[in-house]
Design an enzyme around this catalytic site. Sequence first.
Site, PDB file in Angstrom:
ATOM      1  NE  ARG A   1     -33.996  23.860  -7.906  1.00 15.08           N
ATOM      2  CZ  ARG A   1     -33.085  24.798  -8.180  1.00 15.08           C
ATOM      3  NH1 ARG A   1     -32.690  25.640  -7.233  1.00 15.08           N
ATOM      4  NH2 ARG A   1     -32.580  24.883  -9.380  1.00 15.08           N
TER       5      ARG A   1
ATOM      6  CE  LYS B   1     -31.266  21.374 -16.242  1.00 12.98           C
ATOM      7  NZ  LYS B   1     -30.660  21.367 -14.874  1.00 12.98           N
TER       8      LYS B   1
ATOM      9  NE  ARG C   1     -36.861  19.891 -13.709  1.00 15.85           N
ATOM     10  CZ  ARG C   1     -36.242  21.008 -14.074  1.00 15.85           C
ATOM     11  NH1 ARG C   1     -36.429  21.527 -15.241  1.00 15.85           N
ATOM     12  NH2 ARG C   1     -35.410  21.577 -13.234  1.00 15.85           N
TER      13      ARG C   1
ATOM     14  NE  ARG D   1     -33.743  29.645 -10.411  1.00 11.95           N
ATOM     15  CZ  ARG D   1     -33.574  28.602 -11.205  1.00 11.95           C
ATOM     16  NH1 ARG D   1     -33.004  28.745 -12.395  1.00 11.95           N
ATOM     17  NH2 ARG D   1     -33.953  27.401 -10.832  1.00 11.95           N
TER      18      ARG D   1
ATOM     19  NE  ARG E   1     -29.009  29.402 -10.422  1.00 14.52           N
ATOM     20  CZ  ARG E   1     -29.720  28.391 -10.903  1.00 14.52           C
ATOM     21  NH1 ARG E   1     -29.477  27.920 -12.101  1.00 14.52           N
ATOM     22  NH2 ARG E   1     -30.644  27.837 -10.159  1.00 14.52           N
TER      23      ARG E   1
END
Length: 209
Positions: free
Chosen positions: A164, A13, A88, A153, A122
């Site tokens: 998640r 996204k 969400r 992160r 990531r």
Amino acid sequence: MNIIFLGPPGAGKGTQAQIVCHRLGIVQISTGDMLRAAIAAKTETGLKAKTFMDAGQLVPDDVVIDIVRERVTAKDCENGFILDGFPRTVEQARALDGIAAIDAVINLDVADEALVSRLSGRRVCPVCGAPYHVDRLGGETRCSVDGTPLIQRDDDKPETVRNRLTVYHQKTAPLIDYYQGKGTLRAIDGSVGPEAVSEAILRALEANR
Ligand code: AP5
């Protein structure tokens, strides 16, 4: 155009929102980036959000809805925006119905196994939020936009990623039916390379005009 990018954590996204916003001249609104900025600034919102985010849980609806309500009415959103990471939950989607008209909802579809590997590799720029993946950085450790050292992160640790994904399937996936029912949903295969995904999104948006 006002657009929503829907999809599980790691679906792309943020990557696609940056590309598509640049191509269409509209702004990216990432609730995740806004919450991380609030945490860094130690605001009241940031303090409320931190425990939920560290655990891979959703921040309470009222906190996020207030942030988005204020942001989408800013002057730079007049030409349009991409909501990256909002709504969400069905409650957030219902609140958004009363805040802004949405022209298209892009749903990025990627299998769970691929998401875990994308998120564990990531790296992100802590200043502009640009996402990268170690496999494509070729040893580079700085952001190509502003030269800031990239970081991993906190919520990209494997156990938090699994939480998640569970939260996504329970609370966010029902939005696919919600927007299908409104006729605004456009399904995009997010498992192919980033350039192919961008082209598919832009084609879907063009057909929507
Ligand atoms: P947020 O920051 O929104 O995280 P997320 O939705 O979990 O999404 P990600 O940023 O992890 O993934 P992405 O889909 O943007 O993928 P990306 O482009 O980076 O939210 C974080 C937390 O904040 C939430 O857990 C929650 O606590 C809170 N929060 C935020 N919004 C909220 C809300 N509305 N309500 C309540 N709580 C909220 O790509 C991922 C990786 O894959 C990168 O390494 C990238 O380079 C790579 N990649 C991208 N595209 C491709 C491709 N096509 N092929 C191969 N690799 C790719």
